[in-house]
Motif scaffolding. Structure first.
Motif, PDB file in Angstrom:
ATOM      1  N   LEU A   1      65.921  78.214  11.984  1.00 42.53           N
ATOM      2  CA  LEU A   1      67.377  78.176  11.981  1.00 42.53           C
ATOM      3  C   LEU A   1      67.918  77.025  12.827  1.00 42.53           C
ATOM      4  CD1 LEU A   1      67.949  82.016  12.151  1.00 42.53           C
ATOM      5  CD2 LEU A   1      68.294  80.519  10.180  1.00 42.53           C
TER       6      LEU A   1
ATOM      7  N   ASP B   1      58.636  75.782   5.113  1.00 43.33           N
ATOM      8  CA  ASP B   1      59.517  76.800   5.678  1.00 43.33           C
ATOM      9  C   ASP B   1      60.926  76.233   5.819  1.00 43.33           C
ATOM     10  OD1 ASP B   1      59.470  79.495   7.479  1.00 43.33           O
ATOM     11  OD2 ASP B   1      60.751  77.981   8.436  1.00 43.33           O
TER      12      ASP B   1
ATOM     13  N   ARG C   1      65.069  76.225   3.086  1.00 44.78           N
ATOM     14  CA  ARG C   1      66.228  76.744   3.822  1.00 44.78           C
ATOM     15  C   ARG C   1      67.346  75.700   3.811  1.00 44.78           C
ATOM     16  NH1 ARG C   1      66.981  81.938   6.596  1.00 44.78           N
ATOM     17  NH2 ARG C   1      69.166  81.708   7.093  1.00 44.78           N
TER      18      ARG C   1
ATOM     19  N   ARG D   1      69.065  75.093   0.428  1.00 50.95           N
ATOM     20  CA  ARG D   1      70.030  76.120   0.040  1.00 50.95           C
ATOM     21  C   ARG D   1      71.309  75.991   0.865  1.00 50.95           C
ATOM     22  NH1 ARG D   1      72.586  79.132  -2.178  1.00 50.95           N
ATOM     23  NH2 ARG D   1      72.094  81.074  -3.255  1.00 50.95           N
TER      24      ARG D   1
ATOM     25  N   LEU E   1      67.328  83.456  16.638  1.00 47.32           N
ATOM     26  CA  LEU E   1      67.120  84.889  16.438  1.00 47.32           C
ATOM     27  C   LEU E   1      65.639  85.261  16.458  1.00 47.32           C
ATOM     28  CD1 LEU E   1      69.696  85.751  13.614  1.00 47.32           C
ATOM     29  CD2 LEU E   1      69.732  86.497  15.996  1.00 47.32           C
ATOM     30  N   VAL E   2      64.808  84.348  15.932  1.00 50.88           N
ATOM     31  CA  VAL E   2      63.388  84.680  15.823  1.00 50.88           C
ATOM     32  C   VAL E   2      62.694  84.202  17.088  1.00 50.88           C
ATOM     33  CG1 VAL E   2      61.304  84.390  14.464  1.00 50.88           C
ATOM     34  CG2 VAL E   2      63.537  84.412  13.336  1.00 50.88           C
ATOM     35  N   ARG E   3      62.050  85.136  17.795  1.00 47.07           N
ATOM     36  CA  ARG E   3      61.400  84.784  19.063  1.00 47.07           C
ATOM     37  C   ARG E   3      59.895  84.777  18.913  1.00 47.07           C
ATOM     38  NH1 ARG E   3      63.290  89.079  22.852  1.00 47.07           N
ATOM     39  NH2 ARG E   3      61.359  88.520  23.909  1.00 47.07           N
ATOM     40  N   LEU E   4      59.288  83.720  19.417  1.00 48.65           N
ATOM     41  CA  LEU E   4      57.830  83.642  19.405  1.00 48.65           C
ATOM     42  C   LEU E   4      57.305  84.442  20.590  1.00 48.65           C
ATOM     43  CD1 LEU E   4      55.285  82.351  18.194  1.00 48.65           C
ATOM     44  CD2 LEU E   4      55.613  80.434  19.754  1.00 48.65           C
ATOM     45  N   LEU E   5      56.484  85.466  20.278  1.00 55.62           N
ATOM     46  CA  LEU E   5      55.954  86.310  21.351  1.00 55.62           C
ATOM     47  C   LEU E   5      54.607  85.798  21.833  1.00 55.62           C
ATOM     48  CD1 LEU E   5      56.723  89.868  19.957  1.00 55.62           C
ATOM     49  CD2 LEU E   5      58.040  88.547  21.606  1.00 55.62           C
ATOM     50  N   ALA E   6      53.790  85.381  20.902  1.00 54.16           N
ATOM     51  CA  ALA E   6      52.439  84.943  21.269  1.00 54.16           C
ATOM     52  C   ALA E   6      51.911  84.041  20.181  1.00 54.16           C
ATOM     53  CB  ALA E   6      51.525  86.146  21.442  1.00 54.16           C
TER      54      ALA E   6
ATOM     55  N   ALA F   1      66.880  83.904   1.953  1.00 49.93           N
ATOM     56  CA  ALA F   1      67.292  84.176   3.341  1.00 49.93           C
ATOM     57  C   ALA F   1      68.576  83.399   3.661  1.00 49.93           C
ATOM     58  CB  ALA F   1      66.177  83.808   4.308  1.00 49.93           C
ATOM     59  N   GLU F   2      68.613  82.144   3.244  1.00 50.06           N
ATOM     60  CA  GLU F   2      69.798  81.331   3.514  1.00 50.06           C
ATOM     61  C   GLU F   2      71.006  81.863   2.747  1.00 50.06           C
ATOM     62  OE1 GLU F   2      70.452  79.059   5.668  1.00 50.06           O
ATOM     63  OE2 GLU F   2      72.442  78.515   4.891  1.00 50.06           O
TER      64      GLU F   2
ATOM     65  N   GLY G   1      72.190  84.594   4.646  1.00 52.08           N
ATOM     66  CA  GLY G   1      72.490  84.272   6.032  1.00 52.08           C
ATOM     67  C   GLY G   1      71.627  85.064   7.005  1.00 52.08           C
ATOM     68  N   TRP G   2      70.442  85.462   6.575  1.00 46.68           N
ATOM     69  CA  TRP G   2      69.538  86.249   7.420  1.00 46.68           C
ATOM     70  C   TRP G   2      68.429  85.344   7.946  1.00 46.68           C
ATOM     71  CZ3 TRP G   2      68.329  91.285   4.152  1.00 46.68           C
ATOM     72  CH2 TRP G   2      69.545  91.981   3.947  1.00 46.68           C
ATOM     73  N   PRO G   3      67.830  85.705   9.092  1.00 49.18           N
ATOM     74  CA  PRO G   3      66.656  84.948   9.543  1.00 49.18           C
ATOM     75  C   PRO G   3      65.465  85.172   8.609  1.00 49.18           C
ATOM     76  CG  PRO G   3      67.032  86.868  10.947  1.00 49.18           C
ATOM     77  CD  PRO G   3      68.208  86.783  10.015  1.00 49.18           C
ATOM     78  N   GLN G   4      64.525  84.238   8.664  1.00 49.56           N
ATOM     79  CA  GLN G   4      63.352  84.337   7.795  1.00 49.56           C
ATOM     80  C   GLN G   4      62.084  84.250   8.640  1.00 49.56           C
ATOM     81  OE1 GLN G   4      64.380  80.642   5.848  1.00 49.56           O
ATOM     82  NE2 GLN G   4      62.403  79.726   6.395  1.00 49.56           N
ATOM     83  N   VAL G   5      61.074  84.975   8.184  1.00 50.68           N
ATOM     84  CA  VAL G   5      59.745  84.855   8.787  1.00 50.68           C
ATOM     85  C   VAL G   5      58.761  84.662   7.644  1.00 50.68           C
ATOM     86  CG1 VAL G   5      58.022  85.884  10.299  1.00 50.68           C
ATOM     87  CG2 VAL G   5      60.441  86.426  10.643  1.00 50.68           C
ATOM     88  N   THR G   6      58.107  83.485   7.609  1.00 48.09           N
ATOM     89  CA  THR G   6      57.236  83.157   6.485  1.00 48.09           C
ATOM     90  C   THR G   6      55.759  83.314   6.861  1.00 48.09           C
ATOM     91  OG1 THR G   6      57.448  80.867   7.189  1.00 48.09           O
ATOM     92  CG2 THR G   6      58.841  81.555   5.379  1.00 48.09           C
TER      93      THR G   6
ATOM     94  N   LYS H   1      52.691  85.526  16.733  1.00 43.94           N
ATOM     95  CA  LYS H   1      53.341  86.831  16.686  1.00 43.94           C
ATOM     96  C   LYS H   1      54.813  86.601  17.006  1.00 43.94           C
ATOM     97  CE  LYS H   1      52.916  91.380  18.801  1.00 43.94           C
ATOM     98  NZ  LYS H   1      52.328  92.071  19.975  1.00 43.94           N
ATOM     99  N   VAL H   2      55.708  87.035  16.140  1.00 43.72           N
ATOM    100  CA  VAL H   2      57.129  86.792  16.366  1.00 43.72           C
ATOM    101  C   VAL H   2      57.915  88.087  16.297  1.00 43.72           C
ATOM    102  CG1 VAL H   2      57.003  84.453  15.420  1.00 43.72           C
ATOM    103  CG2 VAL H   2      57.694  86.338  13.950  1.00 43.72           C
ATOM    104  N   LEU H   3      59.077  88.033  16.935  1.00 46.07           N
ATOM    105  CA  LEU H   3      59.984  89.165  16.947  1.00 46.07           C
ATOM    106  C   LEU H   3      61.266  88.713  16.266  1.00 46.07           C
ATOM    107  CD1 LEU H   3      60.122  92.008  18.308  1.00 46.07           C
ATOM    108  CD2 LEU H   3      61.370  90.901  20.173  1.00 46.07           C
ATOM    109  N   CYS H   4      61.791  89.529  15.378  1.00 44.12           N
ATOM    110  CA  CYS H   4      62.970  89.108  14.621  1.00 44.12           C
ATOM    111  C   CYS H   4      63.864  90.316  14.398  1.00 44.12           C
ATOM    112  CB  CYS H   4      62.505  88.515  13.283  1.00 44.12           C
ATOM    113  SG  CYS H   4      63.832  88.086  12.165  1.00 44.12           S
ATOM    114  N   PRO H   5      65.168  90.158  14.631  1.00 47.99           N
ATOM    115  CA  PRO H   5      66.057  91.292  14.377  1.00 47.99           C
ATOM    116  C   PRO H   5      66.256  91.518  12.877  1.00 47.99           C
ATOM    117  CG  PRO H   5      67.328  89.364  15.013  1.00 47.99           C
ATOM    118  CD  PRO H   5      65.887  88.972  15.127  1.00 47.99           C
TER     119      PRO H   5
END
Lengths: 378, 395, 273
Positions: free
Chosen positions: B142, B170, B174, B177, B257-262, C144-145, C148-153, C177-181
């Motif tokens: 993003l 990736d 995005r 679009r 929004l997307v956080r890299l944890l490891a 995703a775009e 308007g949401w985040p994407q994890v590929t 390893k990622v965290l995404c709402p």
């Protein structure tokens, strides 16, 4: 109405993919092991395949004879012994339970069999009685509030791994074939004795053996169906059993044909691929024609079964014809492959060996031809 | 809108069947016939030599695109260095820019990446758009999309190239679009249309069995991701200068929004033949595990992966994940070296997407040779060691 | 409302019908692909997407809707999705949708997802990494775009807890390893368990009239013709050709050493090594 998929096409596609991804990679290994293919059996059960032809309300999928034969045909293209085992579990091994078992038996045996937790077996043939059911000598004698089953059955598919048996017995020798009845005998019943598996030419992972019933006491409710109606109960599914055997044959024939067809396109001899030689073309053309004919006969027969008819003559004709086609296809495929058809490394030799299994199951062709002639009024 | 066949003129020659990208055209009774899969793309209209296809497809009015100038390359940074694919794109971008008479620019995003500018200039960049921010330190879809779309909206480039890497694949869609841009994935060839100056983007389709050339007629920039390893590097221009255009970065919470944890390096990474650039594959002719070991050495020497036929897997010489063909995986490396493989159709179907196929087999008539670019009739147990020795000598 | 403990996670899975790559055949004379008569099947990566969603159904009781765009025959992949365990299937079919590039496809799918959201909650969209007939891997990020949401590929494993997802991304030589709402879009390339087989009983059920399958056309999703199908596409295929036609076999003769030298020289010439 919104469009819906054709269940026949979809089932065929799923089963073909199952064969490609799950069966084909292990077929040789399973065959050489000579053991019941438990893993594949469980996978099919987990797909709810064994309830295919039973109504939804009874725990089945609500399919019919046509769908059942499509599944058998597709599985047979991968490994005939697996197809035969699955076919048996769907029909002969569970059918009498389905029709006649009480609620307790249904919960304890029928539904677990559909889930693949129990293996069922069907005991018809005896050392002295094959196609002629009038000579069945295994007896069931009333004894107080139960029955005592005694006798010897042989060529029993799945017997070495079976958890229960549906056994054809004579309850009244005076009555001849009208004294025939089916009884349910769980494996653990005292007196049940299963011999070691036979060594066979083909379908090696279908374990086959003898079963001796030495004065096996069973409760009255283990009589499956009304006393004296056993033969009628068998006749109700006999056409479907024969159609199923034809479906196994058709699947095997297609597998052999495909192997020969592919090889002929790739193998070169004397400067051109062998499919350019007329003698090879003749084999391929004849097999393709035979296979088409067998397919038309088979699904015409199953359509009649699904319409509520009992196409006795047609089912014998297609069982006989499709099996002969399978034997011919396997023979020709091994010829097209030349020495490779003789090599244990290629599946064609397995098709060739397995085809012989079909000649006996569902009635020998000598008996079938006689019966066909009789039905023709000859 | 429709396309129809003019029966009087149609000769049933089948050119339209070959041209149709959707398999919708057939010849029946010596006449072309359109099937339900037709998308009215018009490819058949151009292919027909007999004016036997009619259509009422109107040419859409084309917007004025002359305000979009310059070829841009998005720079991928790995561990503080430029990714090789970015250098390849600069080489290709320079050729396209020269043909168009436009400038070559690169987009460089990161936290502290300004030190890479001289190298970008040496690789042919006339201008570097530089955006630096702590939020750009690691790639994030993003945040990168925001900055790139701002840059594009401001500077209006004509062409934007990205590497067809996991990052590029990736980011590019995005971006396409967000800005309503056409995007062609995984190109292996780029060229300029001599007539209208548009970008011809050629890529493999249907698992590499068909090549398709694609254009973006109405939107700018024309975006493409390019397969790594395909484009040649340009000449180095040591000491060359590039103009640096700094772009202020203002990220919003929604961009992170997307956080890299490891992040964990995979020691025993799973075999992914589909992504391999070089594959050395063995079949029955390997004769056993020793033959396969020999091929593993060759694969290692070439920086590639080891694969094999169904037979090799069934014999236990190789793991299931390395099986190539109909029942295994379909691969499309740049280089496929088939050793001791006769080439049954089931196997060939799995490797035909390779750019170059080398076949080594003792049987001169083996079908594998019919799909090979380089055919070596001989004993793999002599040829492969000779290759290994030569590669060792060269290193 | 989504996110409340008693409301199930609502997942949409995008599935595509593609030609069966295992059934492709070559014309032995021309070496070109024969496309006629090749059966259409579910895209293999989308099967992984369904498995991912159905694993969430197993663990969290997620509601799974399978969504596909294609001709009417593509209903088959939705029937198969139902047979695997999906709760609902929606087919986007309209003559206007034909010939779409990824932009127009993602627009159409995006409108359909918006319609789904007008009917109920939607927390997660799962796609396969890429379609085997196109290999673009563009639809996931583009959808995703659109939303308007985040994407994890490139996800190989996925967990959902509350309003967040944890995903393991498989990259070359690396797992992130990622965290995404939530809500979010995820594209998957692998699953911890092999995709489940369709159930035979559900398969037959999916073919019956009562099956939860719908067909939506352009009007249903209010998709203007100018933004869908070939008309809405920003790219155009101008030429297709067979790469095989260009393959000319060159025989390298001589002793093993000579052959190997010649080959290495050729490979170096093409910058392959």
């Amino acid at each position: 109405m919104a469009p819906r998929s054709d269940p026949q096409k979809l089932l065929r596609q799923v089963m073909a993919r199952f064969v490609r991804e799950e069966v084909a990679p292990v077929a040789r290994q399973v065959d050489e092991s000579g053991r019941f293919p438990r893993e594949l059996f469980v996978k099919l059960a987990q797909m709810h395949a064994f309830g295919l032809r039973y109504p939804v309300k009874n725990g089945g999928a609500g399919g019919n004879a046509t769908l059942y034969c499509i599944m058998c045909e597709e599985l047979a293209q991968g490994l005939l012994s697996l197809a035969a085992i699955a076919a048996k579990q769907c029909l002969m091994a569970t059918n009498f339970l389905h029709r006649f078992a009480d609620q307790e038996m249904r919960q304890r045996y029928f539904l677990p069999a559909l889930r693949g937790e129990l293996v069922g077996s069907f005991c018809l043939t005896e050392p002295e009685a094959g196609g002629d059911l009038g000579r069945v000598s295994t007896t069931a004698v009333k004894d107080g509030d139960g029955w005592v089953v005694s006798g010897m059955k042989t060529w029993i598919t799945n017997a070495p791994v079976a958890d229960f048996f549906t056994v054809l017995c004579q309850t009244d020798p005076e009555q001849g074939i009208r004294g025939l009845n089916f009884f349910f005998v769980p494996r653990g019943t005292p007196g049940v004795q299963v011999s070691p598996g036979f060594q066979t030419l083909g379908t090696r992972s279908t374990e086959i053996s003898e079963v001796a019933f030495n004065d096996c006491r069973i409760p009255a409710r283990f009589l499956l169906g009304q006393e004296g109606k056993g033969l009628g109960a068998l006749l109700a599914i006999l056409a479907e059993i024969r159609a199923m055997t034809a479906a196994l044959a058709l699947g095997l024939a297609k597998a052999a044909y495909q192997a020969g067809f592919q090889y002929a396109k790739e193998r070169s001899a004397f400067g051109k691929t062998i499919n350019q030689y007329q003698l090879i073309q003749s084999k391929i053309a004849r097999l393709a024609t035979d296979i088409w004919a067998a397919e038309l006969m088979l699904y015409d027969t199953t359509a009649k079964i699904d319409a509520g008819q009992r196409p006795s003559k047609e089912s014998m004709m297609v069982k006989y014809f499709a099996t002969e086609v399978a034997c011919r296809a396997c023979d020709e495929a091994t010829r097209i492959l030349g020495a490779y058809g003789y090599s244990m490394e290629y599946p064609v030799q397995r098709y060739f060996r397995d085809a012989r299994f079909l000649l006996y199951g569902g009635g020998t062709h000598e008996v079938l031809q006689t019966n066909i002639a009789r039905e023709l009024g000859f | 809108m429709a396309i129809w066949v003019i029966a009087d003129k149609c000769t049933g020659c089948g050119l339209c069947v070959k041209a149709c990208p959707y398999g919708a055209m057939q010849v029946q009774d010596k006449l072309a016939a359109l099937g339900p899969r037709c998308t009215q793309c018009g490819a058949c209209l151009e292919a027909c030599k007999f004016e036997a296809l009619g259509s009422d497809l109107a040419d859409e009015p084309r917007p004025d695109l002359s305000g979009y100038r310059g070829v841009w390359v998005f720079c991928e940074v790995q561990d503080g260095a430029l990714a090789r694919v970015s250098l390849e794109l600069l080489g290709q971008g320079a050729r396209l820019a020269a043909e168009l008479g436009q400038t070559l620019a690169t987009v460089l995003l990161g936290e502290d990446v300004e030190g890479l500018v001289p190298e970008l200039a040496a690789q042919g960049a006339d201008r570097v758009y530089l955006a630096q921010d702590a939020g750009l330190a690691a790639y994030s879809t993003l945040a990168y999309t925001r900055v790139l779309s701002e840059l594009i909206a401001t500077h209006r480039p004509n062409i934007l190239l990205l590497g067809a890497t996991p990052l590029g694949r990736d980011l590019a869609p995005r971006l396409s679009r967000r800005l309503d841009l056409g995007l062609t994935a995984d190109c292996t060839e780029l060229a300029i249309d001599p007539v209208d100056g548009g970008l011809w983007q050629t890529r493999p389709a249907f698992g590499g069995n068909v090549m398709a050339t694609i254009v973006t007629p109405t939107a700018r920039p024309q975006m493409a991701t390019v397969r790594p390893g395909v484009m040649a590097l340009g000449p180095r221009r040591d000491g060359a200068q590039a103009e640096v255009v700094r772009h202020p970065v203002r990220l919003e919470p929604g961009d992170l929004l997307v956080r890299l944890l490891a992040s964990q390096a995979q020691g025993q990474r799973p075999v992914d033949l589909g992504a391999a650039r070089v594959i050395v594959a063995g079949g029955r002719g390997c004769g056993g595990p020793q033959g396969m070991e020999l091929l593993a050495q060759l694969a290692q020497a070439l920086g590639g992966e080891l694969g094999g036929t169904r037979v090799a897997v069934e014999e236990g010489w190789l793991g299931q994940a390395r099986q190539i063909g109909q029942t295994g995986v379909t691969v499309r490396p740049d280089l496929y070296i088939a050793c001791g493989i006769s080439g049954a159709i089931q196997h060939r179907a799995g490797c035909l997407g390779a750019r170059y196929i080398v076949a080594i087999n003792r049987d001169r008539r083996a079908p594998i040779f019919s799909v090979a670019d380089y055919a070596l009739a001989g004993d793999m147990f002599k040829i492969v060691p000779a290759m290994l020795a030569a590669l060792k000598g060269a290193a | 409302m989504p996110g409340q403990p008693d409301s199930p996670l609502c997942v949409a899975v995008l599935v595509k019908q593609v030609p069966d790559s295992a059934e492709i055949k070559m014309d032995p004379r021309t070496g070109t692909l024969i496309r006629e008569g090749v059966p259409a099947v579910m895209n293999p990566d989308d099967r992984l997407g369904l498995e991912t969603a159905l694993a969430l159904k197993d663990s969290l009781g997620a509601l799974v809707t399978a969504l596909s765009m294609g001709p009417i025959q593509a209903v088959d992949v939705l029937s198969e999705a139902l047979a695997m365990g999906a709760d609902r299937g929606v087919l986007l079919s309209d003559r206007n949708f034909a010939g779409a590039d990824t932009w127009a496809t993602s627009f159409t799918l995006g409108r359909a997802l918006e319609r789904l959201m007008s009917q109920g909650p939607l927390d997660l969209v799962i796609c396969g990494r890429q379609a085997s007939d196109g290999d673009t891997a563009q639809i996931g990020p583009q959808v995703a775009e659109h939303l308007g949401w985040p994407q994890v590929t490139y996800v190989e494993r996925l967990e959902v807890e509350g309003r967040e997802l944890r995903a393991w991304r498989r990259l070359p030589g690396l797992v992130q390893k990622v965290l995404c709402p939530l809500p979010a879009v995820v594209t998957v390339l692998a699953t911890p368990q092999a995709p489940r087989w369709p159930l035979v009983d559900r398969l037959l059920w999916a073919c019956r009239e009562a099956a939860p399958l719908e067909v939506w056309d352009a009007a249903d999703i209010e998709a203007p013709a100018a933004r869908t199908g070939l008309k809405g596409s920003l790219t155009r295929v101008v030429k297709t050709f067979s790469p095989k036609g260009q393959r000319v076999t060159q025989w390298l003769e001589g002793t093993a050493a000579e052959q190997s030298q010649a080959l290495l020289a050729e490979l170096r010439g093409h910058k392959l090594i």
